[in-house]
Design a protein around this motif. Sequence first.
Motif, PDB file in Angstrom:
ATOM      1  N   TRP A  11      33.069 -15.505 -76.677  1.00 62.77           N
ATOM      2  CA  TRP A  11      34.192 -16.449 -76.624  1.00 62.77           C
ATOM      3  C   TRP A  11      33.664 -17.837 -76.296  1.00 62.77           C
ATOM      4  CZ3 TRP A  11      39.278 -15.622 -77.774  1.00 62.77           C
ATOM      5  CH2 TRP A  11      39.633 -14.294 -78.024  1.00 62.77           C
ATOM      6  N   GLY A  12      32.494 -17.906 -75.699  1.00 64.78           N
ATOM      7  CA  GLY A  12      31.793 -19.124 -75.301  1.00 64.78           C
ATOM      8  C   GLY A  12      32.451 -20.440 -75.620  1.00 64.78           C
ATOM      9  N   GLY A  13      31.849 -21.237 -76.521  1.00 67.23           N
ATOM     10  CA  GLY A  13      32.303 -22.588 -76.819  1.00 67.23           C
ATOM     11  C   GLY A  13      33.696 -22.663 -77.393  1.00 67.23           C
ATOM     12  N   ALA A  14      34.131 -21.620 -78.099  1.00 72.67           N
ATOM     13  CA  ALA A  14      35.458 -21.640 -78.709  1.00 72.67           C
ATOM     14  C   ALA A  14      36.564 -21.590 -77.666  1.00 72.67           C
ATOM     15  CB  ALA A  14      35.602 -20.470 -79.675  1.00 72.67           C
ATOM     16  N   SER A  15      36.252 -21.186 -76.451  1.00 69.57           N
ATOM     17  CA  SER A  15      37.278 -21.004 -75.438  1.00 69.57           C
ATOM     18  C   SER A  15      37.477 -22.226 -74.548  1.00 69.57           C
ATOM     19  CB  SER A  15      36.923 -19.798 -74.564  1.00 69.57           C
ATOM     20  OG  SER A  15      35.749 -20.065 -73.842  1.00 69.57           O
ATOM     21  N   SER A  16      36.714 -23.263 -74.745  1.00 68.52           N
ATOM     22  CA  SER A  16      36.794 -24.429 -73.892  1.00 68.52           C
ATOM     23  C   SER A  16      38.207 -24.995 -73.850  1.00 68.52           C
ATOM     24  CB  SER A  16      35.824 -25.499 -74.385  1.00 68.52           C
ATOM     25  OG  SER A  16      35.910 -26.631 -73.556  1.00 68.52           O
ATOM     26  N   GLY A  32      36.761  -3.100 -73.595  1.00 65.40           N
ATOM     27  CA  GLY A  32      35.551  -3.913 -73.571  1.00 65.40           C
ATOM     28  C   GLY A  32      35.797  -5.317 -74.093  1.00 65.40           C
ATOM     29  N   GLY A  33      36.596  -5.427 -75.138  1.00 65.97           N
ATOM     30  CA  GLY A  33      36.941  -6.735 -75.684  1.00 65.97           C
ATOM     31  C   GLY A  33      37.774  -7.549 -74.714  1.00 65.97           C
ATOM     32  N   LEU A  34      38.703  -6.879 -74.041  1.00 68.89           N
ATOM     33  CA  LEU A  34      39.528  -7.567 -73.053  1.00 68.89           C
ATOM     34  C   LEU A  34      38.683  -8.006 -71.857  1.00 68.89           C
ATOM     35  CD1 LEU A  34      42.267  -8.596 -72.230  1.00 68.89           C
ATOM     36  CD2 LEU A  34      42.816  -6.303 -71.380  1.00 68.89           C
ATOM     37  N   ALA A  35      37.729  -7.189 -71.461  1.00 65.47           N
ATOM     38  CA  ALA A  35      36.830  -7.565 -70.366  1.00 65.47           C
ATOM     39  C   ALA A  35      35.987  -8.781 -70.754  1.00 65.47           C
ATOM     40  CB  ALA A  35      35.934  -6.392 -69.988  1.00 65.47           C
ATOM     41  N   ALA A  36      35.521  -8.819 -72.008  1.00 63.64           N
ATOM     42  CA  ALA A  36      34.741  -9.966 -72.477  1.00 63.64           C
ATOM     43  C   ALA A  36      35.591 -11.223 -72.499  1.00 63.64           C
ATOM     44  CB  ALA A  36      34.178  -9.683 -73.869  1.00 63.64           C
ATOM     45  N   LEU A  37      36.822 -11.085 -72.931  1.00 69.77           N
ATOM     46  CA  LEU A  37      37.750 -12.211 -72.954  1.00 69.77           C
ATOM     47  C   LEU A  37      37.988 -12.723 -71.532  1.00 69.77           C
ATOM     48  CD1 LEU A  37      40.962 -12.506 -75.014  1.00 69.77           C
ATOM     49  CD2 LEU A  37      41.050 -12.862 -72.558  1.00 69.77           C
ATOM     50  N   ALA A  39      36.102 -12.356 -68.887  1.00 70.00           N
ATOM     51  CA  ALA A  39      34.888 -12.951 -68.335  1.00 70.00           C
ATOM     52  C   ALA A  39      34.671 -14.363 -68.879  1.00 70.00           C
ATOM     53  CB  ALA A  39      33.679 -12.076 -68.655  1.00 70.00           C
ATOM     54  N   ALA A  40      34.990 -14.568 -70.149  1.00 71.15           N
ATOM     55  CA  ALA A  40      34.771 -15.874 -70.767  1.00 71.15           C
ATOM     56  C   ALA A  40      35.812 -16.901 -70.348  1.00 71.15           C
ATOM     57  CB  ALA A  40      34.773 -15.735 -72.284  1.00 71.15           C
ATOM     58  N   THR A  57      43.877  -0.200 -72.186  1.00 73.75           N
ATOM     59  CA  THR A  57      44.293   0.756 -71.162  1.00 73.75           C
ATOM     60  C   THR A  57      44.273   0.081 -69.785  1.00 73.75           C
ATOM     61  OG1 THR A  57      42.084   1.578 -70.625  1.00 73.75           O
ATOM     62  CG2 THR A  57      43.208   2.612 -72.517  1.00 73.75           C
ATOM     63  N   ASP A  58      44.562   0.859 -68.768  1.00 73.42           N
ATOM     64  CA  ASP A  58      44.543   0.357 -67.394  1.00 73.42           C
ATOM     65  C   ASP A  58      43.201  -0.284 -67.041  1.00 73.42           C
ATOM     66  OD1 ASP A  58      47.131   1.336 -66.979  1.00 73.42           O
ATOM     67  OD2 ASP A  58      46.403   3.251 -66.220  1.00 73.42           O
ATOM     68  N   ALA A  59      42.114   0.305 -67.515  1.00 72.56           N
ATOM     69  CA  ALA A  59      40.780  -0.229 -67.209  1.00 72.56           C
ATOM     70  C   ALA A  59      40.614  -1.642 -67.757  1.00 72.56           C
ATOM     71  CB  ALA A  59      39.709   0.689 -67.784  1.00 72.56           C
ATOM     72  N   GLY A  60      41.083  -1.879 -68.963  1.00 71.19           N
ATOM     73  CA  GLY A  60      40.979  -3.209 -69.556  1.00 71.19           C
ATOM     74  C   GLY A  60      41.804  -4.235 -68.813  1.00 71.19           C
ATOM     75  N   VAL A  61      43.007  -3.855 -68.439  1.00 66.88           N
ATOM     76  CA  VAL A  61      43.872  -4.783 -67.704  1.00 66.88           C
ATOM     77  C   VAL A  61      43.273  -5.084 -66.337  1.00 66.88           C
ATOM     78  CG1 VAL A  61      46.172  -5.115 -66.713  1.00 66.88           C
ATOM     79  CG2 VAL A  61      45.933  -4.078 -68.967  1.00 66.88           C
ATOM     80  N   GLY A  62      42.603  -4.121 -65.746  1.00 64.64           N
ATOM     81  CA  GLY A  62      41.943  -4.343 -64.462  1.00 64.64           C
ATOM     82  C   GLY A  62      40.903  -5.441 -64.525  1.00 64.64           C
ATOM     83  N   ALA A  63      40.289  -5.624 -65.695  1.00 63.09           N
ATOM     84  CA  ALA A  63      39.283  -6.673 -65.868  1.00 63.09           C
ATOM     85  C   ALA A  63      39.879  -8.067 -65.751  1.00 63.09           C
ATOM     86  CB  ALA A  63      38.594  -6.518 -67.224  1.00 63.09           C
ATOM     87  N   LEU A  64      41.202  -8.168 -65.859  1.00 62.99           N
ATOM     88  CA  LEU A  64      41.867  -9.475 -65.765  1.00 62.99           C
ATOM     89  C   LEU A  64      41.932 -10.007 -64.336  1.00 62.99           C
ATOM     90  CD1 LEU A  64      44.778  -8.916 -68.292  1.00 62.99           C
ATOM     91  CD2 LEU A  64      42.702 -10.282 -68.627  1.00 62.99           C
TER      92      LEU A  64
END
Length: 87
Positions: A11-16, A32-37, A39-40, A57-64
């Motif tokens: 997501w790097g530079g595109a997320s600025s 995994g995609g939600l966790a990457a999002l 983190a970025a 799932t619950d695990a992905g939402v937890g990454a938020l």
Amino acid sequence: CSPAGSGFGSWGGASSGLTSLTLTGCSNLTDGGLAALAAALGPQLQELGLPGCKGVTDAGVGALRVATNLRTLNLASNRGLTGRCVW
């Protein structure tokens, strides 16, 4: 939407400056995609809509948890959630 592999890659530079994002019906979005999002975008993310993203799932939402300024979260029609993701 069609994320590659387990997520959206970098997501790097595109997320600025991105503070609001909606991905409706993105069935290929994974935890995994939600966790990457998360983190970025982290603290800059204020609104996130994931209605109909059935791969989350619950695990992905937890990454938020790193999105400390998140004020609005739409998880409508996500059958992979049990409520254990609420923090």
